[in-house]
Design a protein around this motif. Structure first.
Motif, PDB file in Angstrom:
ATOM      1  N   GLN A   1     -14.564  17.708  -1.565  1.00  0.00           N
ATOM      2  CA  GLN A   1     -16.017  17.619  -1.647  1.00  0.00           C
ATOM      3  C   GLN A   1     -16.595  16.885  -0.442  1.00  0.00           C
TER       4      GLN A   1
ATOM      5  N   PHE B   1      -2.784  11.828  -2.091  1.00  0.00           N
ATOM      6  CA  PHE B   1      -2.476  13.129  -2.687  1.00  0.00           C
ATOM      7  C   PHE B   1      -2.291  13.114  -4.196  1.00  0.00           C
TER       8      PHE B   1
ATOM      9  N   GLY C   1       0.224  15.181 -10.938  1.00  0.00           N
ATOM     10  CA  GLY C   1      -0.951  15.443 -10.127  1.00  0.00           C
ATOM     11  C   GLY C   1      -0.809  15.261  -8.629  1.00  0.00           C
TER      12      GLY C   1
ATOM     13  N   ALA D   1      -1.254  16.540  -5.482  1.00  0.00           N
ATOM     14  CA  ALA D   1      -2.011  17.735  -5.104  1.00  0.00           C
ATOM     15  C   ALA D   1      -1.775  18.147  -3.654  1.00  0.00           C
TER      16      ALA D   1
ATOM     17  N   GLN E   1      -8.198  16.988 -13.453  1.00  0.00           N
ATOM     18  CA  GLN E   1      -8.275  16.238 -12.200  1.00  0.00           C
ATOM     19  C   GLN E   1      -8.508  17.178 -11.015  1.00  0.00           C
TER      20      GLN E   1
ATOM     21  N   SER F   1     -11.976  18.468 -11.065  1.00  0.00           N
ATOM     22  CA  SER F   1     -12.966  17.466 -10.650  1.00  0.00           C
ATOM     23  C   SER F   1     -12.992  17.320  -9.131  1.00  0.00           C
ATOM     24  N   LEU F   2     -11.892  17.651  -8.477  1.00  0.00           N
ATOM     25  CA  LEU F   2     -11.841  17.551  -7.010  1.00  0.00           C
ATOM     26  C   LEU F   2     -12.442  18.779  -6.342  1.00  0.00           C
ATOM     27  N   GLY F   3     -12.691  19.806  -7.128  1.00  0.00           N
ATOM     28  CA  GLY F   3     -13.194  21.035  -6.535  1.00  0.00           C
ATOM     29  C   GLY F   3     -12.082  21.921  -5.998  1.00  0.00           C
ATOM     30  N   LEU F   4     -10.854  21.710  -6.487  1.00  0.00           N
ATOM     31  CA  LEU F   4      -9.723  22.513  -5.994  1.00  0.00           C
ATOM     32  C   LEU F   4      -9.587  23.826  -6.754  1.00  0.00           C
TER      33      LEU F   4
ATOM     34  N   SER G   1      -3.809  11.447 -13.188  1.00  0.00           N
ATOM     35  CA  SER G   1      -2.568  10.917 -12.619  1.00  0.00           C
ATOM     36  C   SER G   1      -2.605   9.395 -12.524  1.00  0.00           C
ATOM     37  N   LEU G   2      -3.783   8.834 -12.293  1.00  0.00           N
ATOM     38  CA  LEU G   2      -3.881   7.371 -12.233  1.00  0.00           C
ATOM     39  C   LEU G   2      -3.657   6.775 -13.623  1.00  0.00           C
TER      40      LEU G   2
END
Lengths: 320, 450
Positions: free
Chosen positions: A69, A279, B74, B76, B101, B104-107, B398-399
């Protein structure tokens, strides 16, 4: 003509400053172009793969950015977080613990290897190869070898321990010993530094040793008074590259702990924490701030070592 | 003969050309192409059967498969790099826990527009609601569910019998056992050599799927509150479980248990090398995926499985479920061919083909209800879906997971007590979750009843 008139004052000013400088000839300009063309792969490499990421990372470190984003400007927020984050503190301590052991041990091990490689025997080429080969094993593969090496029951370490009747120990299961395993693992890569030492050793004039022997100097005295001082520029080089490498320790911890940095954050080195932030938690801004801090610390340490080196580095060998 | 100038010019041009080509984004798939990041290893064969069946029905479509594993925790890296580099696949088989997750990141691309365009309103009613809920983020759906699972205790009948225990005691028809009874059995199974090393153990509570989180579900822990948009990893239930972990680790002598595990199942050991398969460990918390591994690597193992141990006599049984899904990373062509493929793969045809060989539980309700739809040896795990739950699909998944795992490690090693470890975990997750507030879990989240 118009152009010439317009640039005349500037040209005069330059001439005033550097009277002796004449304009470049067509031949010189052509050579410059060719020269630039020849080093262009390196130039492009540095610009695209070093300078651009460096500047980009610096800018991103001032934002909150997930990687996808639009980055949100947070100023120095990430840097403030880094200093308050307990895990950053843990990762810094782990990394310094590692560097504090791995760098000096590495210097000594590599020097010993280099001296072994420098023996005046017929099969020296075989020894050199044998001593260098472990450095060719990638850290990734070496990590798997070490998992077997430290296996609590079948590994070499515990086999030795069993002679004394002690309980089996999982060296990778305790934060401090896990770090020490990684320090030991790093020594198998000492061949690279040893090769550099070897080049330095070969550069020391044999006549100095002959003269020392005539004067009755012992082997230790020859080492202390000839080898060490004349090798000091090489030691400095290996020290700086060693520190830089130690600060970036990553692969071994990643493989040994499946990327978790365990046990109990014992092998959560700075680079691993940086990677996880980037990551796994998608905090590329924060990870970039950590990277910038590492860069600054790395440069500062190299500078400090360089400054301290004036006391112990001798550059006389090249003159000799 | 080529002169130097021409040579340099040609080399420069070729270099520039290569650079431009290399930097250019790869365009998406063609209208009849589906690029899939899917299964590998022993599972690849089942996926190939799905692909073959699909291409038999749709001969004009080409499906190209690559193995890019998705990690439930997670990481990524692969997805971010591929999406940013313009080389993302059209579809990716992904652990559902990470979907919120990644979304939410736009992936990931939401599938709602495709559903609205191609399907009826009741399209999503084909799948178990809990599995769909794991794929929702911010009111949109980001994938279709494939398989699911649940957790239970596997026991090695031979090891139990060798220890003087009756393996039939653990038969699920006798209902769940209590934790006290399991600890008692542990005492009977454990063996040491003359140097004090464990050579055999019963249930190691924190081993395999015995995450602290698993036990926390048994205590009824709730990890997220919609009203306050707060992740709770320091509730009484969480601290209670961590405290038990602390106590068990001291009683069992954690370093010795750790040495035992590292001996018989070192880090990154091949999947066939486990202390449970080797008979050194009498019981292990795991899921139906272990049945597949046993069939592949130790087909002669005499084993059984039962419910997770109850904290107290009379408690209700509990477990939790996860699974995989197909999602569309950003940059997916989302063509009609891609849509047909995802429907086939995750719908009844694909699940019917793959669930039996993969020994997984279907999420498609028709396939789940069909005795032929999946291996009936798994019916115990499928039946547990009546009361199972799932991990909260949080944008900081993941956190959240890492924080709990870290707390678990601290109490096991003994570097922190339960309260301190939980507070540290809370301090990690709260500021990150705040960035996503307001946020609500999908309606009906946490109920897996089929």
């Amino acid at each position: 003509m118009v152009t010439a008139t317009a640039t005349a004052p500037a040209a005069r000013a330059v001439r005033g400053a550097k009277e002796h400088r004449r304009p470049w000839s067509a031949r010189e300009r052509r050579q410059l172009r060719l020269g630039l063309l020849f080093i262009s792969p390196w130039l492009v490499g540095v610009l695209v793969f070093v300078l651009y990421p460096l500047v980009y990372s610096l800018v991103i470190s001032l934002t909150r950015y997930s990687g996808m984003q639009t980055p949100v400007w947070v100023g120095l927020g990430n840097y403030i977080t880094a200093f308050a984050d307990p895990l950053t503190g843990i990762s810094v301590r782990n990394t310094l613990f590692y560097a504090g052991l791995a760098v000096p041990i590495g210097l000594v091990v590599a020097l010993v290897l280099a001296m072994a490689m420098n023996r005046n025997v017929r099969e020296v080429a075989v020894y050199r190869t044998a001593l260098y080969v472990p450095s060719l094993v990638p850290a990734f593969a070496m990590s798997f070898i070490f998992i077997v090496f430290v296996n609590p029951q079948f590994g070499l370490f515990n086999q030795v321990l069993s002679i004394f009747g002690g309980e089996n120990v999982n060296l990778l299961g305790e934060p401090t010993t896990a770090k020490i395993v990684i320090v030991l693992m790093a020594q198998l890569g000492a061949g690279n530094a040893a090769l550099i030492y070897l080049a330095g050793l070969r550069n020391i004039p044999v006549t100095l040793y002959e003269a020392a022997r005539v004067d009755g100097a012992s082997a230790w005295r020859q080492f202390r008074s000839i080898t060490l001082p004349l090798l000091s520029p090489v030691i400095l080089f290996n020290l700086i590259t060693g520190i830089s490498g130690a600060l970036q320790i990553f692969t071994e911890a990643y493989v040994l702990t499946n990327g978790a940095g365990g046990p109990d954050n014992g092998t959560l080195f700075y680079m691993l924490y940086l990677y996880k932030n980037a990551f796994s938690y998608a905090q590329l801004g924060y990870a970039s701030a950590l990277a910038v801090l590492l860069f600054v610390v790395g440069i500062a340490l190299a500078g400090l070592v360089y400054w301290l080196s004036r006391r112990f580095v001798h550059y006389d060998v090249s003159a000799g | 003969m080529i002169d130097r100038r021409t040579f340099l010019a040609l080399t420069g041009a070729a270099g520039a050309g290569a650079l431009i080509t290399g930097c250019a984004n790869r365009s998406g798939s063609g209208p009849n192409e589906v690029r899939l990041w899917g299964m590998g290893g022993v599972e690849a064969e089942a996926q190939q059967q799905i692909v073959d069946a699909f291409t038999a029905e749709n001969p004009s479509v080409t499906v190209s498969q690559s193995l890019v594993p998705s990690t439930g925790t997670g990481d990524a890296t692969a997805a971010i790099t591929a999406v940013r580099g313009g080389t993302a696949p059209d579809l990716w088989l992904m652990d559902r826990f990470a979907v919120a997750q990644y979304a939410s990141l736009g992936l990931l691309e939401p599938l709602d527009p495709l559903i609205a365009q191609h399907e009826n309103d009741d399209f999503l009613d084909q799948w178990m609601p809990f599995a769909l809920n794991e794929l929702r983020y911010d009111g949109q759906i980001y994938g279709l569910p494939f398989d699911t699972d649940s957790r239970g205790v596997f026991y090695n009948r031979t090891t139990l019998a060798d220890s003087g225990l009756d393996p039939d005691e653990l038969d699920p028809s006798n209902g769940p056992v209590t934790l006290d009874r399991v600890l008692e059995m542990n005492g009977q199974i454990a063996q040491e050599d003359d140097r004090g090393n464990y050579t055999r153990l019963g249930l190691i509570p924190w081993d395999a799927e015995g995450w602290a989180l698993t036990w926390m579900f048994g205590k009824g822990a709730v990890f997220f509150d919609d009203a306050t948009c707060a992740v709770d990893v320091s509730s009484d239930e969480v601290v209670g479980v961590l405290d038990s972990f602390y106590t068990w680790a001291r009683e069992m002598d954690y370093p010795r248990v750790d040495a035992f595990k590292a001996t018989y199942q070192p880090p990154n050991a091949p999947p066939a090398q486990t202390s449970f398969f080797g008979g050194q460990q009498g019981m292990q918390i795991s899921g139906p995926f272990t049945i597949n591994s046993i069939a592949t690597y130790v087909p002669d193992l005499d084993y059984g499985f039962t419910y997770l141990p109850l904290w107290n006599e009379g408690d209700d049984p509990y477990t939790w479920s996860g699974g995989f899904s197909l999602v569309a990373p950003r940059g997916s062509s989302l063509s009609p061919a891609v849509w047909e493929f995802i429907k086939f793969y995750c719908g009844a045809p694909g699940q019917r083909i793959a669930m039996t060989p993969l020994k997984k539980i279907p999420t498609h309700l028709d396939v789940l209800a069909d005795p032929e739809g999946f291996d009936q040896n798994l019916s115990f795990f499928a039946d547990q879906l009546e009361f199972s739950t799932s991990r909260p699909p949080l944008p900081i998944g993941s956190l959240f997971w890492d924080s709990l795992v870290q707390a678990q490690q601290s109490v096991l090693i003994g570097s922190a007590d339960a309260q301190t470890a939980a507070e540290r975990a809370q301090a990690r997750v709260t500021p990150q979750m705040d960035l996503y507030c307001p946020f609500e879990l999908p309606p009906g989240f946490g109920t897996t009843g089929a």
